[in-house]
Design a protein around this motif. Structure first.
Motif, PDB file in Angstrom:
ATOM      1  N   ALA A  78      -7.902 -22.230  32.031  1.00 35.28           N
ATOM      2  CA  ALA A  78      -9.310 -22.423  31.664  1.00 35.28           C
ATOM      3  C   ALA A  78      -9.423 -23.249  30.386  1.00 35.28           C
ATOM      4  N   ARG A  79      -8.552 -22.959  29.429  1.00 39.30           N
ATOM      5  CA  ARG A  79      -8.559 -23.737  28.186  1.00 39.30           C
ATOM      6  C   ARG A  79      -8.234 -25.206  28.473  1.00 39.30           C
ATOM      7  N   ALA A  80      -7.225 -25.441  29.303  1.00 36.84           N
ATOM      8  CA  ALA A  80      -6.862 -26.817  29.655  1.00 36.84           C
ATOM      9  C   ALA A  80      -7.999 -27.513  30.392  1.00 36.84           C
ATOM     10  N   TYR A  81      -8.713 -26.778  31.218  1.00 37.89           N
ATOM     11  CA  TYR A  81      -9.849 -27.360  31.929  1.00 37.89           C
ATOM     12  C   TYR A  81     -10.924 -27.822  30.942  1.00 37.89           C
ATOM     13  N   PHE A  82     -11.236 -26.975  29.965  1.00 37.74           N
ATOM     14  CA  PHE A  82     -12.241 -27.353  28.971  1.00 37.74           C
ATOM     15  C   PHE A  82     -11.775 -28.506  28.099  1.00 37.74           C
ATOM     16  N   GLU A  83     -10.465 -28.595  27.881  1.00 37.64           N
ATOM     17  CA  GLU A  83      -9.921 -29.699  27.084  1.00 37.64           C
ATOM     18  C   GLU A  83      -9.670 -30.940  27.930  1.00 37.64           C
ATOM     19  N   ARG A  84     -10.010 -30.864  29.207  1.00 32.19           N
ATOM     20  CA  ARG A  84      -9.848 -31.957  30.163  1.00 32.19           C
ATOM     21  C   ARG A  84      -8.393 -32.385  30.340  1.00 32.19           C
TER      22      ARG A  84
ATOM     23  N   ARG B  87      -1.380 -14.799  22.850  1.00 31.85           N
ATOM     24  CA  ARG B  87      -1.713 -16.039  23.573  1.00 31.85           C
ATOM     25  C   ARG B  87      -3.070 -15.929  24.267  1.00 31.85           C
ATOM     26  N   ILE B  88      -3.356 -14.761  24.831  1.00 30.90           N
ATOM     27  CA  ILE B  88      -4.641 -14.557  25.508  1.00 30.90           C
ATOM     28  C   ILE B  88      -5.789 -14.702  24.512  1.00 30.90           C
ATOM     29  N   PHE B  89      -5.683 -14.036  23.367  1.00 30.57           N
ATOM     30  CA  PHE B  89      -6.755 -14.124  22.375  1.00 30.57           C
ATOM     31  C   PHE B  89      -6.873 -15.529  21.800  1.00 30.57           C
ATOM     32  N   SER B  90      -5.772 -16.226  21.677  1.00 24.22           N
ATOM     33  CA  SER B  90      -5.812 -17.605  21.206  1.00 24.22           C
ATOM     34  C   SER B  90      -6.550 -18.495  22.205  1.00 24.22           C
ATOM     35  N   ASN B  91      -6.252 -18.318  23.485  1.00 22.62           N
ATOM     36  CA  ASN B  91      -6.935 -19.102  24.524  1.00 22.62           C
ATOM     37  C   ASN B  91      -8.418 -18.763  24.592  1.00 22.62           C
ATOM     38  N   VAL B  92      -8.752 -17.474  24.502  1.00 22.73           N
ATOM     39  CA  VAL B  92     -10.158 -17.068  24.538  1.00 22.73           C
ATOM     40  C   VAL B  92     -10.900 -17.641  23.336  1.00 22.73           C
ATOM     41  N   SER B  93     -10.243 -17.637  22.189  1.00 22.75           N
ATOM     42  CA  SER B  93     -10.859 -18.201  20.985  1.00 22.75           C
ATOM     43  C   SER B  93     -11.125 -19.696  21.156  1.00 22.75           C
ATOM     44  N   ALA B  94     -10.174 -20.427  21.712  1.00 26.69           N
ATOM     45  CA  ALA B  94     -10.351 -21.861  21.931  1.00 26.69           C
ATOM     46  C   ALA B  94     -11.464 -22.126  22.947  1.00 26.69           C
ATOM     47  N   ILE B  95     -11.530 -21.326  23.992  1.00 24.29           N
ATOM     48  CA  ILE B  95     -12.585 -21.481  24.993  1.00 24.29           C
ATOM     49  C   ILE B  95     -13.948 -21.195  24.363  1.00 24.29           C
ATOM     50  N   ARG B  96     -14.006 -20.144  23.578  1.00 28.96           N
ATOM     51  CA  ARG B  96     -15.266 -19.787  22.916  1.00 28.96           C
ATOM     52  C   ARG B  96     -15.721 -20.905  21.973  1.00 28.96           C
ATOM     53  N   ARG B  97     -14.797 -21.474  21.204  1.00 29.53           N
ATOM     54  CA  ARG B  97     -15.153 -22.575  20.301  1.00 29.53           C
ATOM     55  C   ARG B  97     -15.671 -23.763  21.092  1.00 29.53           C
ATOM     56  N   PHE B  98     -15.041 -24.046  22.231  1.00 27.48           N
ATOM     57  CA  PHE B  98     -15.486 -25.180  23.042  1.00 27.48           C
ATOM     58  C   PHE B  98     -16.878 -24.945  23.598  1.00 27.48           C
TER      59      PHE B  98
END
Length: 110
Positions: A44-50, A95-106
């Motif tokens: 999901a994070r990679a998807y948001f980062e394209r 890693r999960i919380f890091s990814n969720v944090s990045a998704i939330r920021r996006f």
């Protein structure tokens, strides 16, 4: 999009289909779920980062699940299964919380 569709189908099947997990696999189920969740949120994070790649997602998913399960299995064989299980959960949890944090920021950045 296929990953999200697969997740939805899997959750629906999991809710409505009663399946028995073999006793030998039950200690590994929480580790498998956490490793799979890590791979899903990474996708999901990679998807948001394209930068999403379906090949990378599949390899990440399988390697996360297999590696985490083998680490816990090795710990069980050595008699330190709970310590290695805790270590795997902590690392994947970070890693999960890091990814969720990045998704939330996006999402909130727009």
């Amino acid at each position: 999009m296929a990953a999200v569709l697969g997740l939805i189908i899997g959750v629906v099947l999991g809710v409505f289909v009663k399946s028995d997990i073999p006793i030998i696999l039950q200690p590994y189920l929480p580790i498998i779920v956490v490793a799979a969740l890590d791979a899903l949120l990474g996708a999901a994070r990679a998807y948001f980062e394209r930068s999403f790649s379906d090949k990378v997602f599949v390899i990440s998913f399988i390697s996360n699940v297999v590696t985490a399960t083998l680490l816990v299995f090795l710990g069980n064989q050595l008699g330190v299964g709970s310590q290695l299980q805790t270590a795997v959960i902590v690392v994947l949890g970070i890693r999960i919380f890091s990814n969720v944090s990045a998704i939330r920021r996006f999402i909130f950045r727009g």
